[in-house]
Design an enzyme around this catalytic site. Sequence first.
Site, short mmCIF file in Angstrom:
data_model
loop_
_atom_site.label_atom_id
_atom_site.label_comp_id
_atom_site.label_asym_id
_atom_site.label_seq_id
_atom_site.Cartn_x
_atom_site.Cartn_y
_atom_site.Cartn_z
N GLY A 65 25.61 -50.18 58.64
CA GLY A 65 25.91 -49.12 56.79
C GLY A 65 27.61 -49.52 56.36
O GLY A 65 28.19 -48.32 56.23
N MET A 86 16.47 -53.44 55.10
CA MET A 86 15.52 -55.16 55.77
C MET A 86 14.52 -55.33 55.68
O MET A 86 13.04 -55.82 57.00
CB MET A 86 16.00 -54.63 58.13
CG MET A 86 17.51 -54.94 57.74
SD MET A 86 17.89 -56.49 57.02
CE MET A 86 18.06 -57.26 58.00
N HIS A 102 23.79 -61.10 50.36
CA HIS A 102 23.38 -61.82 51.50
C HIS A 102 24.63 -62.35 52.52
O HIS A 102 25.71 -62.81 51.40
CB HIS A 102 22.42 -62.40 50.29
CG HIS A 102 21.39 -63.31 51.70
ND1 HIS A 102 20.10 -62.91 52.25
CD2 HIS A 102 22.06 -64.36 52.17
CE1 HIS A 102 20.53 -64.20 53.45
NE2 HIS A 102 20.75 -64.85 53.33
C1 GRF Z 1 25.00 -57.50 56.18
O1 GRF Z 1 25.82 -59.14 56.69
C2 GRF Z 1 24.65 -57.69 54.39
O2 GRF Z 1 24.98 -59.02 54.17
C3 GRF Z 1 23.40 -58.13 55.32
O3 GRF Z 1 23.45 -57.03 56.35
C4 GRF Z 1 24.23 -57.06 56.90
C5 GRF Z 1 24.65 -55.07 57.11
O4 GRF Z 1 25.39 -54.27 57.57
N1 GRF Z 1 22.51 -58.19 54.43
P1 GRF Z 1 26.12 -52.97 57.19
O5 GRF Z 1 24.27 -52.47 57.28
O6 GRF Z 1 25.55 -53.25 55.61
O7 GRF Z 1 26.89 -52.63 58.37
#
Ligand code: GRF
Length: 218
Positions: free
Chosen positions: A14, A92, A111
Amino acid sequence: MANVRVSVLISGRGSNLAALLAAEREGRLGGKVTAVISNRADAAGLAIARAQRVVTTVVPHATFRAREAFDAALEEAVAASAPDLIVLAGFMRVLGPAFVRRYAGRMLNIHPSLLPAYAGLHTHRRALADGVRIHGCTVHFVTDDLDHGPIVAQGAVPVLASDDEASLAARVLAVEHRLLPAAVRAFCEGRLVIAGRAVRVKAETVSKGALEVPILSA
Ligand code: GRF
């Protein structure tokens, strides 16, 4: 668009959600995060949302036998939050086609690569294995074509000879945290115009401070 309602979908840490909430607190998001929805009850990002009194919902994918049933439950949870914009911030799960169609033009994803290079998983590892010199992140509209929707903004970082996966991921993540709130703000201000496979970003009428990250698409 005033009072843009933003629902954020997460699966884990997050940190991008935290960046959105920080931008909102500082009056530079252009909208309000009104819901955070996770497919995992143990997502650390849920606590970040609750700390800022944002309503959270968990739709635990593992408890659904069929993918369609999860999709329907997720769609219901998202619809209940009445979003003007959905942001996938480290979400995810692949969304079903009906969901994607319903929110076409109103759903952004971050992404961790310079798309269209390195769609899919393990982007930093793959970039290092290929020996690329420039890597980065992309905010794009979500379409049925996974990780290939119209690009809103990109931020680039150098790849250093000394990098490992963790150091490169950290350098990219710092850029994500600036790029995503800026892209959301552009959406909330009605400045994103989808033109075929591309996005035109209209200039700000009142500058809220130039982005320091290179925005290769603007
Ligand atoms: C990030 O690197 C985003 O680009 C990818 O998943 C990761 C999520 O990180 N889709 P977080 O949960 O926002 O810390």
